[in-house]
Design a protein around this motif. Structure first.
Motif, PDB file in Angstrom:
ATOM      1  N   HIS A  92     -62.218   0.916  56.353  1.00  0.00           N
ATOM      2  CA  HIS A  92     -62.580   0.468  55.217  1.00  0.00           C
ATOM      3  C   HIS A  92     -61.089   0.261  54.363  1.00  0.00           C
ATOM      4  O   HIS A  92     -60.388   1.199  54.489  1.00  0.00           O
ATOM      5  CB  HIS A  92     -63.543   1.185  54.503  1.00  0.00           C
ATOM      6  CG  HIS A  92     -64.031   0.700  53.144  1.00  0.00           C
ATOM      7  ND1 HIS A  92     -64.788  -0.094  52.961  1.00  0.00           N
ATOM      8  CD2 HIS A  92     -63.468   1.164  51.985  1.00  0.00           C
ATOM      9  CE1 HIS A  92     -65.140  -0.420  51.675  1.00  0.00           C
ATOM     10  NE2 HIS A  92     -64.509   0.312  50.987  1.00  0.00           N
ATOM     11  N   THR A  93     -61.143  -0.898  53.727  1.00  0.00           N
ATOM     12  CA  THR A  93     -59.848  -1.186  52.747  1.00  0.00           C
ATOM     13  C   THR A  93     -60.252  -0.973  51.377  1.00  0.00           C
ATOM     14  O   THR A  93     -61.205  -1.262  50.774  1.00  0.00           O
ATOM     15  CB  THR A  93     -59.414  -2.536  53.203  1.00  0.00           C
ATOM     16  OG1 THR A  93     -59.189  -2.692  54.476  1.00  0.00           O
ATOM     17  CG2 THR A  93     -58.033  -2.700  52.121  1.00  0.00           C
ATOM     18  N   VAL A  94     -59.300  -0.029  50.686  1.00  0.00           N
ATOM     19  CA  VAL A  94     -59.497   0.180  49.559  1.00  0.00           C
ATOM     20  C   VAL A  94     -58.330  -0.448  48.616  1.00  0.00           C
ATOM     21  O   VAL A  94     -57.197  -0.021  48.959  1.00  0.00           O
ATOM     22  CB  VAL A  94     -59.620   1.843  49.505  1.00  0.00           C
ATOM     23  CG1 VAL A  94     -59.796   2.188  47.943  1.00  0.00           C
ATOM     24  CG2 VAL A  94     -60.641   2.369  50.344  1.00  0.00           C
ATOM     25  N   ASN A  95     -58.673  -0.648  47.409  1.00  0.00           N
ATOM     26  CA  ASN A  95     -57.579  -1.052  46.435  1.00  0.00           C
ATOM     27  C   ASN A  95     -57.086  -0.014  45.632  1.00  0.00           C
ATOM     28  O   ASN A  95     -57.250  -0.043  44.504  1.00  0.00           O
ATOM     29  CB  ASN A  95     -58.183  -2.259  45.629  1.00  0.00           C
ATOM     30  CG  ASN A  95     -58.612  -3.525  46.359  1.00  0.00           C
ATOM     31  OD1 ASN A  95     -57.891  -3.756  47.178  1.00  0.00           O
ATOM     32  ND2 ASN A  95     -59.386  -4.081  46.071  1.00  0.00           N
ATOM     33  N   GLU A 143     -52.624   8.217  48.159  1.00  0.00           N
ATOM     34  CA  GLU A 143     -52.630   9.592  47.246  1.00  0.00           C
ATOM     35  C   GLU A 143     -53.797   9.585  46.498  1.00  0.00           C
ATOM     36  O   GLU A 143     -54.340  10.763  46.428  1.00  0.00           O
ATOM     37  CB  GLU A 143     -51.091   9.471  46.489  1.00  0.00           C
ATOM     38  CG  GLU A 143     -50.106   9.758  47.175  1.00  0.00           C
ATOM     39  CD  GLU A 143     -49.562   8.363  47.787  1.00  0.00           C
ATOM     40  OE1 GLU A 143     -48.715   8.416  48.719  1.00  0.00           O
ATOM     41  OE2 GLU A 143     -49.962   7.370  47.371  1.00  0.00           O
ATOM     42  N   ARG A 144     -54.402   8.604  45.945  1.00  0.00           N
ATOM     43  CA  ARG A 144     -55.593   8.588  45.182  1.00  0.00           C
ATOM     44  C   ARG A 144     -56.806   8.900  46.171  1.00  0.00           C
ATOM     45  O   ARG A 144     -57.629   9.655  45.540  1.00  0.00           O
ATOM     46  CB  ARG A 144     -55.768   7.423  44.317  1.00  0.00           C
ATOM     47  CG  ARG A 144     -54.801   7.390  43.227  1.00  0.00           C
ATOM     48  CD  ARG A 144     -55.298   6.182  42.187  1.00  0.00           C
ATOM     49  NE  ARG A 144     -56.922   6.198  41.800  1.00  0.00           N
ATOM     50  CZ  ARG A 144     -57.215   6.175  40.629  1.00  0.00           C
ATOM     51  NH1 ARG A 144     -56.147   6.098  39.566  1.00  0.00           N
ATOM     52  NH2 ARG A 144     -58.145   6.325  40.233  1.00  0.00           N
ATOM     53  N   THR A 173     -55.121   0.469  50.644  1.00  0.00           N
ATOM     54  CA  THR A 173     -55.118   1.532  51.845  1.00  0.00           C
ATOM     55  C   THR A 173     -56.009   1.193  52.774  1.00  0.00           C
ATOM     56  O   THR A 173     -57.306   0.922  52.192  1.00  0.00           O
ATOM     57  CB  THR A 173     -55.130   2.715  51.161  1.00  0.00           C
ATOM     58  OG1 THR A 173     -54.253   3.178  50.364  1.00  0.00           O
ATOM     59  CG2 THR A 173     -55.181   3.839  52.469  1.00  0.00           C
ATOM     60  N   ARG A 174     -55.603   1.281  54.146  1.00  0.00           N
ATOM     61  CA  ARG A 174     -57.022   1.082  54.865  1.00  0.00           C
ATOM     62  C   ARG A 174     -57.528   2.958  55.417  1.00  0.00           C
ATOM     63  O   ARG A 174     -56.437   3.674  55.640  1.00  0.00           O
ATOM     64  CB  ARG A 174     -56.415   0.514  56.095  1.00  0.00           C
ATOM     65  CG  ARG A 174     -57.719   0.526  57.431  1.00  0.00           C
ATOM     66  CD  ARG A 174     -57.299  -0.241  58.767  1.00  0.00           C
ATOM     67  NE  ARG A 174     -57.119  -1.501  58.339  1.00  0.00           N
ATOM     68  CZ  ARG A 174     -55.929  -2.062  58.734  1.00  0.00           C
ATOM     69  NH1 ARG A 174     -54.936  -1.545  59.159  1.00  0.00           N
ATOM     70  NH2 ARG A 174     -55.814  -3.408  58.545  1.00  0.00           N
ATOM     71  N   ALA A 203     -62.505   7.157  44.589  1.00  0.00           N
ATOM     72  CA  ALA A 203     -60.952   7.067  44.413  1.00  0.00           C
ATOM     73  C   ALA A 203     -60.614   6.094  43.564  1.00  0.00           C
ATOM     74  O   ALA A 203     -59.630   6.003  42.759  1.00  0.00           O
ATOM     75  CB  ALA A 203     -60.457   6.851  45.946  1.00  0.00           C
ATOM     76  N   VAL A 204     -61.061   4.925  43.382  1.00  0.00           N
ATOM     77  CA  VAL A 204     -60.935   3.779  42.492  1.00  0.00           C
ATOM     78  C   VAL A 204     -61.359   4.177  40.858  1.00  0.00           C
ATOM     79  O   VAL A 204     -60.508   3.832  40.428  1.00  0.00           O
ATOM     80  CB  VAL A 204     -61.399   2.457  42.861  1.00  0.00           C
ATOM     81  CG1 VAL A 204     -61.039   1.396  41.852  1.00  0.00           C
ATOM     82  CG2 VAL A 204     -60.784   2.046  44.305  1.00  0.00           C
TER      83      VAL A 204
END
Length: 144
Positions: A6-9, A13-14, A101-102, A141-142
């Protein structure tokens, strides 16, 4: 070991900050219902999260133990769910850019009756659950 990505924007670190907060475990792990305690030092190797799994009133008290950690990049867990057994879970965080981040989450049923399931059956059962867990981890996280 079946893997879900899953890719996250956001930054690794977050994301790792959520993983390092043992009290948030039930917020993103599908099936975890309640955190009873988190060992001091989580997520150090050997530290545990004491949790309940399953729907009420059929919940089981169990634990998840850290097997390996590279802060900000990698976490390996032994997630126990007696009487079903345990699963080895590996979470890798790969920076794709300064803000993306993946997440790679691999899981295999490593003990108990679950390990008797053939790999393709394990994958079919675990991938949808892990995809949802990664969506939840993304949200926390976001937006935290």
């Amino acid at each position: 070991m079946p893997e879900t990505c899953h890719t996250v924007n956001t930054t690794p670190e977050r994301i790792f900050a959520v993983l390092a907060d043992g009290w948030s475990y039930a917020s993103w792990v599908v099936g975890a219902a309640h955190i009873r305690d988190v060992d001091e030092g989580w997520p150090a190797v050997g530290a545990r999260i004491h949790h309940r799994i399953g729907p009420w009133p059929l919940q089981i008290d169990d634990k998840t133990v850290v097997r390996a950690v590279v802060p900000g990049r990698f976490l390996e867990l032994d997630a126990q769910a007696w009487p079903l057994g345990a699963a080895t879970v590996r979470i890798r965080l790969e920076p794709l850019s300064a803000t993306t981040t993946r997440i790679r989450m691999a899981e295999t049923l490593s003990s108990g009756i679950g390990r008797l399931l053939p790999g393709p059956v394990q994958a079919a059962l675990l991938r949808p659950r892990n995809a949802e867990a990664l969506r939840r981890l993304d949200d926390i996280a976001v937006h935290r």
